[in-house]
Design a protein around this motif. Sequence first.
Motif, PDB file in Angstrom:
ATOM      1  N   THR A   1      52.587  43.249  40.360  1.00 49.31           N
ATOM      2  CA  THR A   1      51.176  43.280  39.966  1.00 49.31           C
ATOM      3  C   THR A   1      50.384  42.201  40.696  1.00 49.31           C
ATOM      4  N   ILE A   2      50.931  41.012  40.771  1.00 46.16           N
ATOM      5  CA  ILE A   2      50.258  39.915  41.480  1.00 46.16           C
ATOM      6  C   ILE A   2      50.134  40.238  42.964  1.00 46.16           C
ATOM      7  N   LEU A   3      51.184  40.776  43.549  1.00 47.13           N
ATOM      8  CA  LEU A   3      51.160  41.150  44.961  1.00 47.13           C
ATOM      9  C   LEU A   3      50.102  42.224  45.238  1.00 47.13           C
ATOM     10  N   VAL A   4      50.055  43.253  44.403  1.00 51.89           N
ATOM     11  CA  VAL A   4      49.053  44.318  44.557  1.00 51.89           C
ATOM     12  C   VAL A   4      47.649  43.735  44.397  1.00 51.89           C
ATOM     13  N   GLY A   5      47.474  42.831  43.439  1.00 48.66           N
ATOM     14  CA  GLY A   5      46.173  42.185  43.236  1.00 48.66           C
ATOM     15  C   GLY A   5      45.742  41.364  44.445  1.00 48.66           C
ATOM     16  N   CYS A   6      46.682  40.619  45.017  1.00 49.74           N
ATOM     17  CA  CYS A   6      46.370  39.809  46.212  1.00 49.74           C
ATOM     18  C   CYS A   6      46.012  40.691  47.404  1.00 49.74           C
ATOM     19  N   ILE A   7      46.761  41.762  47.586  1.00 50.09           N
ATOM     20  CA  ILE A   7      46.461  42.691  48.684  1.00 50.09           C
ATOM     21  C   ILE A   7      45.087  43.328  48.450  1.00 50.09           C
TER      22      ILE A   7
ATOM     23  N   ALA B   1      39.421  43.865  49.764  1.00 48.44           N
ATOM     24  CA  ALA B   1      38.038  43.843  49.292  1.00 48.44           C
ATOM     25  C   ALA B   1      37.211  42.801  50.049  1.00 48.44           C
ATOM     26  N   LEU B   2      37.778  41.632  50.286  1.00 40.04           N
ATOM     27  CA  LEU B   2      37.056  40.587  51.018  1.00 40.04           C
ATOM     28  C   LEU B   2      36.783  40.997  52.462  1.00 40.04           C
ATOM     29  N   VAL B   3      37.804  41.510  53.136  1.00 43.90           N
ATOM     30  CA  VAL B   3      37.630  41.944  54.523  1.00 43.90           C
ATOM     31  C   VAL B   3      36.657  43.131  54.583  1.00 43.90           C
TER      32      VAL B   3
ATOM     33  N   PHE C   1      34.189  53.029  58.018  1.00 46.87           N
ATOM     34  CA  PHE C   1      35.479  52.336  58.012  1.00 46.87           C
ATOM     35  C   PHE C   1      35.438  51.143  57.058  1.00 46.87           C
ATOM     36  N   SER C   2      34.352  50.376  57.101  1.00 46.13           N
ATOM     37  CA  SER C   2      34.262  49.195  56.238  1.00 46.13           C
ATOM     38  C   SER C   2      34.201  49.584  54.761  1.00 46.13           C
ATOM     39  N   LEU C   3      33.512  50.686  54.449  1.00 47.21           N
ATOM     40  CA  LEU C   3      33.453  51.146  53.058  1.00 47.21           C
ATOM     41  C   LEU C   3      34.812  51.620  52.562  1.00 47.21           C
ATOM     42  N   ILE C   4      35.559  52.285  53.424  1.00 48.28           N
ATOM     43  CA  ILE C   4      36.911  52.729  53.050  1.00 48.28           C
ATOM     44  C   ILE C   4      37.794  51.516  52.761  1.00 48.28           C
ATOM     45  N   PHE C   5      37.730  50.522  53.625  1.00 48.66           N
ATOM     46  CA  PHE C   5      38.510  49.289  53.441  1.00 48.66           C
ATOM     47  C   PHE C   5      38.124  48.616  52.126  1.00 48.66           C
ATOM     48  N   LEU C   6      36.819  48.501  51.875  1.00 49.96           N
ATOM     49  CA  LEU C   6      36.321  47.895  50.647  1.00 49.96           C
ATOM     50  C   LEU C   6      36.780  48.697  49.424  1.00 49.96           C
TER      51      LEU C   6
ATOM     52  N   ILE D   1      39.393  50.728  49.057  1.00 54.21           N
ATOM     53  CA  ILE D   1      40.836  50.561  48.826  1.00 54.21           C
ATOM     54  C   ILE D   1      41.099  49.223  48.143  1.00 54.21           C
ATOM     55  N   GLY D   2      40.431  48.186  48.609  1.00 57.47           N
ATOM     56  CA  GLY D   2      40.599  46.861  48.012  1.00 57.47           C
ATOM     57  C   GLY D   2      40.191  46.834  46.555  1.00 57.47           C
ATOM     58  N   ILE D   3      39.063  47.455  46.243  1.00 50.61           N
ATOM     59  CA  ILE D   3      38.581  47.473  44.857  1.00 50.61           C
ATOM     60  C   ILE D   3      39.545  48.256  43.972  1.00 50.61           C
ATOM     61  N   VAL D   4      40.024  49.399  44.443  1.00 49.97           N
ATOM     62  CA  VAL D   4      40.966  50.204  43.651  1.00 49.97           C
ATOM     63  C   VAL D   4      42.248  49.412  43.372  1.00 49.97           C
ATOM     64  N   LEU D   5      42.801  48.767  44.393  1.00 47.70           N
ATOM     65  CA  LEU D   5      44.024  47.981  44.195  1.00 47.70           C
ATOM     66  C   LEU D   5      43.786  46.809  43.244  1.00 47.70           C
ATOM     67  N   LEU D   6      42.659  46.164  43.398  1.00 48.15           N
ATOM     68  CA  LEU D   6      42.337  45.021  42.546  1.00 48.15           C
ATOM     69  C   LEU D   6      42.154  45.456  41.087  1.00 48.15           C
ATOM     70  N   VAL D   7      41.423  46.528  40.856  1.00 52.01           N
ATOM     71  CA  VAL D   7      41.223  47.047  39.497  1.00 52.01           C
ATOM     72  C   VAL D   7      42.564  47.473  38.897  1.00 52.01           C
ATOM     73  N   PHE D   8      43.390  48.149  39.695  1.00 54.09           N
ATOM     74  CA  PHE D   8      44.713  48.560  39.222  1.00 54.09           C
ATOM     75  C   PHE D   8      45.526  47.341  38.754  1.00 54.09           C
ATOM     76  N   ALA D   9      45.512  46.291  39.558  1.00 58.06           N
ATOM     77  CA  ALA D   9      46.287  45.094  39.208  1.00 58.06           C
ATOM     78  C   ALA D   9      45.741  44.437  37.948  1.00 58.06           C
ATOM     79  N   VAL D  10      44.432  44.353  37.817  1.00 59.93           N
ATOM     80  CA  VAL D  10      43.839  43.726  36.633  1.00 59.93           C
ATOM     81  C   VAL D  10      44.127  44.552  35.380  1.00 59.93           C
ATOM     82  N   VAL D  11      43.944  45.862  35.466  1.00 62.85           N
ATOM     83  CA  VAL D  11      44.213  46.731  34.303  1.00 62.85           C
ATOM     84  C   VAL D  11      45.688  46.664  33.931  1.00 62.85           C
ATOM     85  N   THR D  12      46.569  46.676  34.917  1.00 62.89           N
ATOM     86  CA  THR D  12      48.008  46.565  34.641  1.00 62.89           C
ATOM     87  C   THR D  12      48.329  45.257  33.938  1.00 62.89           C
ATOM     88  N   ALA D  13      47.730  44.166  34.415  1.00 65.48           N
ATOM     89  CA  ALA D  13      48.003  42.850  33.808  1.00 65.48           C
ATOM     90  C   ALA D  13      47.453  42.763  32.394  1.00 65.48           C
ATOM     91  N   LEU D  14      46.300  43.387  32.146  1.00 64.59           N
ATOM     92  CA  LEU D  14      45.686  43.302  30.817  1.00 64.59           C
ATOM     93  C   LEU D  14      46.335  44.207  29.783  1.00 64.59           C
TER      94      LEU D  14
END
Length: 135
Positions: A7-13, A18-20, A113-118, A120-133
């Motif tokens: 979960t932490i790894l997915v959140g970091c990725i 999302a930042l990039v 391309f930048s929106l796709i990257f963003l 993917i980052g948001i989906v992974l980040l939300v997944f990690a946060v929801v999983t942790a909560l």
Amino acid sequence: MSQTTITILVGCIGLLFALVGGKLTIGALNFRKRARRTHGQVVGLRPRRSGQGVTYHPIVRFVTASGIPVEAETPSSGNPPPARPGQQVAVLYDPDAPTRIRLDTATGDGFLFSLIFLGIGIVLLVFAVVTALTR
């Protein structure tokens, strides 16, 4: 590997993506905001070797709004190339640096391309946060 570590790894990725993606999106929007539109002609292709083989960058010739002739290479590339020699293309160029160009297409200016990257980052980040909560 434990579920917490994953979960932490997915959140970091996700955060990294999302930042990039956010930085690329802001850059594409800023370029689009200051860019001028014109039409040009593809006069050649520059091959570039990468890990996936050869991709081709179109070289475009156009005239700026102030009448200056310019020949510049697009950063977008592909195999097959995004445009072929002899083809007329819509161009976005930076009036302060006219050799800095993008093809005026959904994929040529980098915005999609930048929106796709963003995204993917948001989906992974939300997944990690929801999983942790939900533990």
